[in-house]
Write an enzyme that holds these catalytic residues in place. Structure first.
Site, PDB file in Angstrom:
ATOM      1  N   ASP A 201      44.928  48.151  42.035  1.00  0.00           N
ATOM      2  CA  ASP A 201      45.751  46.970  41.786  1.00  0.00           C
ATOM      3  C   ASP A 201      46.325  46.657  43.159  1.00  0.00           C
ATOM      4  O   ASP A 201      47.269  47.322  43.603  1.00  0.00           O
ATOM      5  CB  ASP A 201      46.861  47.266  40.777  1.00  0.00           C
ATOM      6  CG  ASP A 201      47.594  45.989  40.422  1.00  0.00           C
ATOM      7  OD1 ASP A 201      47.958  45.245  41.352  1.00  0.00           O
ATOM      8  OD2 ASP A 201      47.785  45.718  39.238  1.00  0.00           O
ATOM      9  N   HIS A 202      45.743  45.692  43.844  1.00  0.00           N
ATOM     10  CA  HIS A 202      46.072  45.578  45.264  1.00  0.00           C
ATOM     11  C   HIS A 202      47.540  45.217  45.497  1.00  0.00           C
ATOM     12  O   HIS A 202      48.056  45.428  46.587  1.00  0.00           O
ATOM     13  CB  HIS A 202      45.117  44.615  45.989  1.00  0.00           C
ATOM     14  CG  HIS A 202      45.410  43.169  45.767  1.00  0.00           C
ATOM     15  ND1 HIS A 202      45.021  42.484  44.645  1.00  0.00           N
ATOM     16  CD2 HIS A 202      46.064  42.262  46.526  1.00  0.00           C
ATOM     17  CE1 HIS A 202      45.416  41.229  44.745  1.00  0.00           C
ATOM     18  NE2 HIS A 202      46.055  41.071  45.870  1.00  0.00           N
ATOM     19  N   HIS A 264      48.926  42.792  38.111  1.00  0.00           N
ATOM     20  CA  HIS A 264      49.870  42.711  39.225  1.00  0.00           C
ATOM     21  C   HIS A 264      51.326  42.540  38.781  1.00  0.00           C
ATOM     22  O   HIS A 264      52.214  43.211  39.267  1.00  0.00           O
ATOM     23  CB  HIS A 264      49.515  41.531  40.146  1.00  0.00           C
ATOM     24  CG  HIS A 264      48.083  41.512  40.579  1.00  0.00           C
ATOM     25  ND1 HIS A 264      47.377  42.644  40.867  1.00  0.00           N
ATOM     26  CD2 HIS A 264      47.212  40.480  40.775  1.00  0.00           C
ATOM     27  CE1 HIS A 264      46.143  42.316  41.233  1.00  0.00           C
ATOM     28  NE2 HIS A 264      46.021  41.007  41.182  1.00  0.00           N
TER      29      HIS A 264
HETATM   30  C1  BG6 Z   1      43.730  38.518  42.513  1.00  0.00           C
HETATM   31  C2  BG6 Z   1      43.467  37.398  41.550  1.00  0.00           C
HETATM   32  O1  BG6 Z   1      43.761  39.747  41.854  1.00  0.00           O
HETATM   33  O2  BG6 Z   1      44.966  38.292  43.162  1.00  0.00           O
HETATM   34  C3  BG6 Z   1      43.473  36.063  42.253  1.00  0.00           C
HETATM   35  O3  BG6 Z   1      42.212  37.596  40.925  1.00  0.00           O
HETATM   36  C4  BG6 Z   1      44.747  35.887  43.034  1.00  0.00           C
HETATM   37  O4  BG6 Z   1      43.303  35.001  41.337  1.00  0.00           O
HETATM   38  C5  BG6 Z   1      45.007  37.100  43.915  1.00  0.00           C
HETATM   39  O5  BG6 Z   1      44.603  34.729  43.834  1.00  0.00           O
HETATM   40  C6  BG6 Z   1      46.367  37.018  44.568  1.00  0.00           C
HETATM   41  O6  BG6 Z   1      46.480  38.054  45.500  1.00  0.00           O
HETATM   42  P1  BG6 Z   1      47.225  37.840  46.857  1.00  0.00           P
HETATM   43  O7  BG6 Z   1      47.254  39.186  47.489  1.00  0.00           O
HETATM   44  O8  BG6 Z   1      46.463  36.835  47.634  1.00  0.00           O
HETATM   45  O9  BG6 Z   1      48.580  37.335  46.474  1.00  0.00           O
END
Ligand code: BG6
Length: 512
Positions: A201-202, A264
């Site tokens: 979950d980045h 997230h």
């Molecule tokens: C991803 C989603 O997990 O997270 C995307 O699939 C989203 O739709 C993205 O744009 C947002 O990540 P970050 O790090 O760019 O805020």
């Protein structure tokens, strides 16, 4: 730093709990010609290499279907790293780094691809000293997961050999509902034990998300106020100006709820609401996060329509430029009911949070991008300075997850002058100015953690399942009707229904 050092340096680094050392290994990326590899994984690995943070002798093997040579693969990765890296690419550093990258061309269901891979890894274990350690990264569409996992098992690549380890990193989406997530957990569990499974979950790799626990448990002033006696409500917002960016095939089935909330945003909620863990160990922390998910008041049937607003963007303007409606995007059905905006009011039914509404909102095509958590404290009594018709602004603690990472606290202050005028002012901490260095990308941290065997910032199987159990209730109710789907112009802050949802609790959504 001397470019020769980049592949040999192996500094200790700090995990949340301990000083951990990323161990050398062969990193195999399945889906190596895809977007994630080009935009995130290789730029992250390059930046780690440039900082000397990668373990010595690390080998990266891209495994994918398309015909190409290692040379061609390296060239393509160089072009995308130049485009997406957070630091400018240095030719010499790149060449040293690129020498560690190889390409394995194979269909995912071809056993020969895996036997070749196994042989090459073993040769490198001896020749390059990768020590039998292998880290597999599933950067492919979920329908490929079972195929790849099956072959990893039948080729024995999942076995711990020569005292080394075998681990797997699984990208999202981790299932589309509780049933499919359970099935996937079962499938992965047959091939890799939980301790070797790293579900990405980045958001958890973002510095500011990691700082939530530090803010709460390394300062004495916040935690004593962190409860329903002092907090009136919490808002978590993730706004993006982008549309679906060519991902309509995936997004049509997922929508904002599955794409952002299930993973997230519920993760951010757990970090905000959890109890202090008994230690900084991965399981101690994840135990507390799971308890928050279990305490979420479930939403089913009509409750869903009282607590959740879903909407879709229509045509509008972003930064003054006209943009199409969601239904007008390529690959989106003309009568799609997929939500690109969602706002929820949640309750956490436990001792600490009873009676405190939590609000979550996320959307594509918002006027501005940004993710933040705002904690609003209860107002002061209506005596002394707070007696005029318009009450004083409450204290608000804002954690800016991105961009302009930092934390601010709004408070009231007397404006200089002979009359008594009270205005809100801000104490503001910015990562950039306080620490004077750029914040690393989430994937940099997460890749190193997986090489170190530290699963703290990865979702455990029960976390994923609890989050799906909650989201399933909402998705089920949504299937029963579609007349609740609201619309808002692209470039606006969302539909009036969401304003009303917050207003029912005396709350106004924050302007970011
Ligand atoms: C991803 C989603 O997990 O997270 C995307 O699939 C989203 O739709 C993205 O744009 C947002 O990540 P970050 O790090 O760019 O805020």
């Amino acid at each position: 730093m001397n470019p020769d050092d980049i592949l040999t340096a192996n500094p200790l680094r700090e995990g949340i709990a301990n000083r951990l050392t990323p161990e050398t290994c062969t990193l195999v990326i399945f889906g190596a010609t895809g977007d994630l590899t080009h935009r995130k994984l290789i730029p992250a690995l390059y930046n780690l290499a440039a900082e000397g943070a990668l373990p010595p002798s690390l080998i990266i093997r891209g495994f994918a279907r398309r015909e190409k040579t290692t040379e061609e693969f390296r060239k393509e990765l160089e072009a995308s790293t130049r485009k997406f890296s957070r630091t400018p690419v240095n030719d010499e550093l790149w060449n040293n780094f690129a020498a560690t990258i190889f390409y394995n061309q194979s269909a995912f269901d071809d056993p020969r691809g895996y036997s070749d891979l196994a042989r090459e890894i073993q040769e490198n274990d001896v020749a390059k000293g990768t020590g039998g350690n292998r880290l597999f990264y599933l950067a492919v569409a979920p329908d490929q997961f079972p195929i790849i996992l099956g072959h990893l098992r039948s080729s024995g690549l999942n076995d711990d050999v020569q005292g080394g380890w075998a681990r797997i990193i699984v990208e999202k989406p981790f299932g589309m509902d509780l049933a499919s997530a359970r099935e996937l957990n079962g499938l992965v569990g047959e091939v890799f034990p939980e301790k070797d499974t790293f579900r990405i979950d980045h958001f958890l790799g973002k510095e500011t998300a990691q700082n939530i626990m530090v803010l709460r448990f390394a300062n004495s002033i916040f935690e004593s106020l962190w409860n329903s006696s002092h907090i009136s409500h919490v808002q978590i917002t993730a706004a993006e100006p982008l549309g679906v960016e060519g991902r309509a095939g995936y997004y049509e089935k997922s929508g904002a709820m599955r794409d952002m909330v299930q993973n997230h945003l519920l993760q951010l909620l757990t970090l905000m609401a959890m109890e202090p863990p008994t230690s900084l160990g991965a399981d101690a922390i994840r135990d507390e996060k799971v308890k928050v998910l279990r305490s979420l008041r479930p939403l089913h049937g009509d409750d869903v329509f009282r607590h959740v607003v879903r909407a879709q963007y229509t045509e509008g303007l972003i930064n003054g430029q006209p943009v199409a409606s969601y239904r007008g995007e390529q690959g989106v059905s003309k009568d799609s009911t997929t939500e690109t905006y969602v706002a929820l009011q949640l309750n956490i039914d436990n001792w600490r949070w009873a009676g405190v509404p939590f609000f979550i909102r996320t959307a594509k095509r918002m006027p501005k991008g940004g993710t933040e958590i705002a904690v609003t404290f209860k107002g002061v009594p209506r005596v002394l300075f707070n007696q005029s018709a318009q009450s004083l602004d409450e204290n608000v603690l804002v954690i800016r997850i991105q961009p302009d990472e930092g934390v601010s606290l709004r408070m009231s202050a007397k404006m200089p002058g002979s009359s008594l005028r009270i205005e809100p002012v801000k104490m503001d901490f910015h990562y950039g100015t306080s620490f004077g260095k750029a914040t690393p990308e989430a994937y940099e941290r997460l890749l190193l953690d997986a090489m170190s065997g530290d699963a703290t910032l990865f979702a455990r199987c029960d976390e994923v399942e609890e989050a799906w159990a909650f989201v399933d209730g909402i998705e089920e109710a949504w299937k029963t009707r579609s007349d609740d789907l609201a619309f808002h112009a692209a470039g606006s802050w969302g539909p009036t229904e969401a304003t009303e949802l917050a207003a029912r609790h005396g709350v106004t959504w924050r302007r970011m």
